[in-house]
Design an enzyme around this catalytic site. Structure first.
Site, PDB file in Angstrom:
ATOM      1  N   SER A  12      52.218  26.118  23.584  1.00 15.19           N
ATOM      2  CA  SER A  12      51.807  25.391  22.855  1.00 15.19           C
ATOM      3  C   SER A  12      52.364  24.530  21.634  1.00 15.19           C
ATOM      4  O   SER A  12      53.543  25.176  21.215  1.00 15.19           O
ATOM      5  CB  SER A  12      50.393  25.598  22.201  1.00 15.19           C
ATOM      6  N   GLU A  14      52.217  22.527  17.659  1.00 20.69           N
ATOM      7  CA  GLU A  14      51.350  22.208  16.557  1.00 20.69           C
ATOM      8  C   GLU A  14      51.927  20.899  15.715  1.00 20.69           C
ATOM      9  O   GLU A  14      53.033  20.810  15.593  1.00 20.69           O
ATOM     10  CB  GLU A  14      51.694  23.464  15.586  1.00 20.69           C
ATOM     11  N   ASP A 105      43.875  28.330   2.436  1.00 18.45           N
ATOM     12  CA  ASP A 105      44.191  28.430   1.080  1.00 18.45           C
ATOM     13  C   ASP A 105      43.642  27.346  -0.013  1.00 18.45           C
ATOM     14  O   ASP A 105      43.650  26.272   0.442  1.00 18.45           O
ATOM     15  CB  ASP A 105      45.908  28.552   0.618  1.00 18.45           C
ATOM     16  N   PHE A 212      59.255  27.085   2.506  1.00 19.59           N
ATOM     17  CA  PHE A 212      58.056  27.563   3.046  1.00 19.59           C
ATOM     18  C   PHE A 212      57.938  29.041   3.373  1.00 19.59           C
ATOM     19  O   PHE A 212      57.032  29.599   3.220  1.00 19.59           O
ATOM     20  CB  PHE A 212      58.080  27.071   4.548  1.00 19.59           C
ATOM     21  N   HIS A 262      54.064  29.521  20.442  1.00 17.85           N
ATOM     22  CA  HIS A 262      53.404  27.986  19.680  1.00 17.85           C
ATOM     23  C   HIS A 262      54.482  27.586  18.845  1.00 17.85           C
ATOM     24  O   HIS A 262      54.960  28.222  17.835  1.00 17.85           O
ATOM     25  CB  HIS A 262      52.231  28.810  18.861  1.00 17.85           C
TER      26      HIS A 262
HETATM   27  P1  FAD Z   1      42.406  35.898   6.572  1.00 21.09           P
HETATM   28  O1  FAD Z   1      42.621  36.562   7.868  1.00 21.09           O
HETATM   29  O2  FAD Z   1      41.060  35.897   6.014  1.00 21.09           O
HETATM   30  O3  FAD Z   1      43.133  36.626   5.637  1.00 21.09           O
HETATM   31  C1  FAD Z   1      43.685  36.436   4.252  1.00 21.09           C
HETATM   32  C2  FAD Z   1      43.909  37.885   3.198  1.00 21.09           C
HETATM   33  O4  FAD Z   1      42.722  38.197   3.058  1.00 21.09           O
HETATM   34  C3  FAD Z   1      44.838  38.633   4.132  1.00 21.09           C
HETATM   35  O5  FAD Z   1      45.559  39.316   2.796  1.00 21.09           O
HETATM   36  C4  FAD Z   1      43.842  39.820   4.559  1.00 21.09           C
HETATM   37  O6  FAD Z   1      44.483  41.053   4.616  1.00 21.09           O
HETATM   38  C5  FAD Z   1      42.726  39.857   3.371  1.00 21.09           C
HETATM   39  N1  FAD Z   1      41.268  39.791   4.242  1.00 21.09           N
HETATM   40  C6  FAD Z   1      40.976  39.255   5.560  1.00 21.09           C
HETATM   41  N2  FAD Z   1      39.850  39.687   5.948  1.00 21.09           N
HETATM   42  C7  FAD Z   1      39.530  40.297   4.746  1.00 21.09           C
HETATM   43  C8  FAD Z   1      38.130  40.894   4.657  1.00 21.09           C
HETATM   44  N3  FAD Z   1      37.133  40.935   5.417  1.00 21.09           N
HETATM   45  N4  FAD Z   1      37.832  41.740   3.408  1.00 21.09           N
HETATM   46  C9  FAD Z   1      38.879  41.868   2.642  1.00 21.09           C
HETATM   47  N5  FAD Z   1      40.069  41.309   2.924  1.00 21.09           N
HETATM   48  C10 FAD Z   1      40.342  40.645   3.853  1.00 21.09           C
HETATM   49  N6  FAD Z   1      46.634  26.913   6.314  1.00 21.09           N
HETATM   50  C11 FAD Z   1      45.915  25.809   6.213  1.00 21.09           C
HETATM   51  O7  FAD Z   1      45.556  25.458   5.209  1.00 21.09           O
HETATM   52  N7  FAD Z   1      45.691  24.915   7.151  1.00 21.09           N
HETATM   53  C12 FAD Z   1      46.263  25.335   8.599  1.00 21.09           C
HETATM   54  O8  FAD Z   1      46.111  24.303   9.578  1.00 21.09           O
HETATM   55  C13 FAD Z   1      46.627  26.484   8.637  1.00 21.09           C
HETATM   56  N8  FAD Z   1      47.313  26.769  10.011  1.00 21.09           N
HETATM   57  C14 FAD Z   1      47.768  28.111  10.251  1.00 21.09           C
HETATM   58  C15 FAD Z   1      48.342  28.576  11.563  1.00 21.09           C
HETATM   59  C16 FAD Z   1      48.751  29.612  11.674  1.00 21.09           C
HETATM   60  C17 FAD Z   1      48.929  29.929  12.982  1.00 21.09           C
HETATM   61  C18 FAD Z   1      49.068  30.763  10.451  1.00 21.09           C
HETATM   62  C19 FAD Z   1      49.503  31.716  11.036  1.00 21.09           C
HETATM   63  C20 FAD Z   1      48.544  30.513   9.273  1.00 21.09           C
HETATM   64  C21 FAD Z   1      48.166  28.984   9.071  1.00 21.09           C
HETATM   65  N9  FAD Z   1      47.753  28.627   7.678  1.00 21.09           N
HETATM   66  C22 FAD Z   1      47.023  27.340   7.763  1.00 21.09           C
HETATM   67  C23 FAD Z   1      47.726  29.428   6.674  1.00 21.09           C
HETATM   68  C24 FAD Z   1      46.652  30.170   6.202  1.00 21.09           C
HETATM   69  O9  FAD Z   1      45.591  29.485   6.016  1.00 21.09           O
HETATM   70  C25 FAD Z   1      46.975  31.067   5.168  1.00 21.09           C
HETATM   71  O10 FAD Z   1      48.100  31.980   5.323  1.00 21.09           O
HETATM   72  C26 FAD Z   1      45.702  31.728   4.455  1.00 21.09           C
HETATM   73  O11 FAD Z   1      46.115  32.511   3.201  1.00 21.09           O
HETATM   74  C27 FAD Z   1      45.020  32.812   5.078  1.00 21.09           C
HETATM   75  O12 FAD Z   1      44.710  32.347   6.235  1.00 21.09           O
HETATM   76  P2  FAD Z   1      44.063  33.574   7.395  1.00 21.09           P
HETATM   77  O13 FAD Z   1      43.152  32.944   8.211  1.00 21.09           O
HETATM   78  O14 FAD Z   1      44.975  34.230   7.919  1.00 21.09           O
HETATM   79  O15 FAD Z   1      42.957  34.520   6.395  1.00 21.09           O
END
Ligand code: FAD
Length: 285
Positions: A12, A14, A105, A212, A262
């Site tokens: 895929s 992005e 974030d 980055f 991806h």
């Molecule tokens: P989570 O999985 O929620 O994790 C974030 C942090 O919190 C981690 O340190 C984890 O260990 C901790 N954590 C998770 N769950 C819990 C819990 N239940 N209790 C306590 N701690 C917890 N960012 C954007 O703004 N827009 C995008 O479109 C975007 N696309 C992305 C696509 C990919 C494939 C990737 C890998 C990253 C992308 N990001 C994007 C970046 C991402 O939003 C950031 O890395 C963000 O800081 C974390 O998102 P996450 O969904 O991984 O968070």
């Protein structure tokens, strides 16, 4: 890596939503060029709490209207359940079948006032609202999320998202394939059994990549960084070296059972097209 070998390979691309007319024109061209490769879907990033949110919806709509499968990224930090529900309904209406579910974030200076704290809560919410309509991808970090207190806790948090209903994961980009293999092996030990698809960042510009990588916690190995730094303004050599290094890593990943890639295209077709061709992706099952 045993769990990964059984999955059909999925490739895929992005994009990010363009901010200007020129950017939109460039993306239309990039989309039509990459569409000839026949990727499984095109995902579109989403800015938490920012103006790019509408851009994501409009870009996804444009891709779907051209007859290609689009997958919006959806980040939940700073969002309300009502706001996310509206977006989900909009995507269902567009015929979207796949979502990349993230925490995201907060932009600096904005307070976290939303109803979601972590991505696992968003995955649960999507499942509660829309059942099995969406194929949900979540983010994985083979070199660990920068805010995670340690590797083990981050792995457990990753497993939480999968238990909440994620179908697959896309990794943050990396240039240390060993980190990915070990991450997958540790997932196996935690009983996590979904495709974990390496996110691949082509190397085309050292200063951007360094910036980055500092932000997202992906390491540029010293031997690569030193060489990229040494190319200075010699972009041709830098791009050639980057292509060679990433192609080699991708070959090894596929040989070891990675379930596809991806590609972080940065809205450019050339680097992804080259990797796709070098890896002979369209002749793989
Ligand atoms: P989570 O999985 O929620 O994790 C974030 C942090 O919190 C981690 O340190 C984890 O260990 C901790 N954590 C998770 N769950 C819990 C819990 N239940 N209790 C306590 N701690 C917890 N960012 C954007 O703004 N827009 C995008 O479109 C975007 N696309 C992305 C696509 C990919 C494939 C990737 C890998 C990253 C992308 N990001 C994007 C970046 C991402 O939003 C950031 O890395 C963000 O800081 C974390 O998102 P996450 O969904 O991984 O968070």
């Amino acid at each position: 890596m045993n769990t990964q070998k059984k999955y059909q390979k999925n490739f895929s691309c992005e994009f990010f939503p363009p901010k200007t007319d020129k950017g939109a024109e460039n993306l239309r061209k990039t989309l039509s060029e990459l569409a000839t490769l026949n990727p499984a879907y095109f995902s579109v990033t989403f800015g938490a709490g920012g103006s790019t949110q509408e851009g994501t919806f409009d870009t996804v709509k444009a891709i779907q209207e051209k007859g290609y499968a689009a997958a919006p990224h959806l980040s939940c930090i700073g969002s309300t359940q009502e706001g996310i529900r509206e977006l989900l309904n909009g995507y269902v209406e567009l015929g979207v079948k796949r979502i990349v579910a993230l925490r995201g974030d907060m932009p600096s200076g904005m307070r976290e006032t939303g109803e979601f704290r972590y991505a696992n809560e968003l995955v649960e919410f999507i499942r509660a609202e829309t059942g099995d309509h969406f194929h949900i991808e979540v983010a994985a970090y083979p070199e660990f999320h920068p805010q995670a207190p340690n590797a083990q806790v981050d792995m457990e948090n990753f497993a939480r998202k999968v238990k909440a209903g994620a179908n697959a994961a896309i990794t943050q980009y990396f240039y240390n394939a060993e980190a990915y293999y070990r991450f997958v092996d540790d997932c196996e030990k935690l009983g996590v059994d979904i495709p974990i698809i390496p996110g691949i960042m082509p190397i085309t510009n050292y200063s951007n990549l360094k910036r980055f990588s500092d932000m997202c916690g992906s390491e540029i190995p010293r031997w690569i960084a030193k060489r990229l730094d040494g190319y200075g303004d010699d972009k041709t050599s830098l791009v050639a070296f980057g292509e060679e290094v990433v192609t080699e890593m991708c070959h090894k990943l596929l040989d070891n059972g990675a379930p596809g890639f991806h590609f972080y295209t940065m809205n450019q077709s050339g680097p992804t097209q080259k990797l796709w061709k070098n890896l002979d992706i369209n002749n793989r099952s």
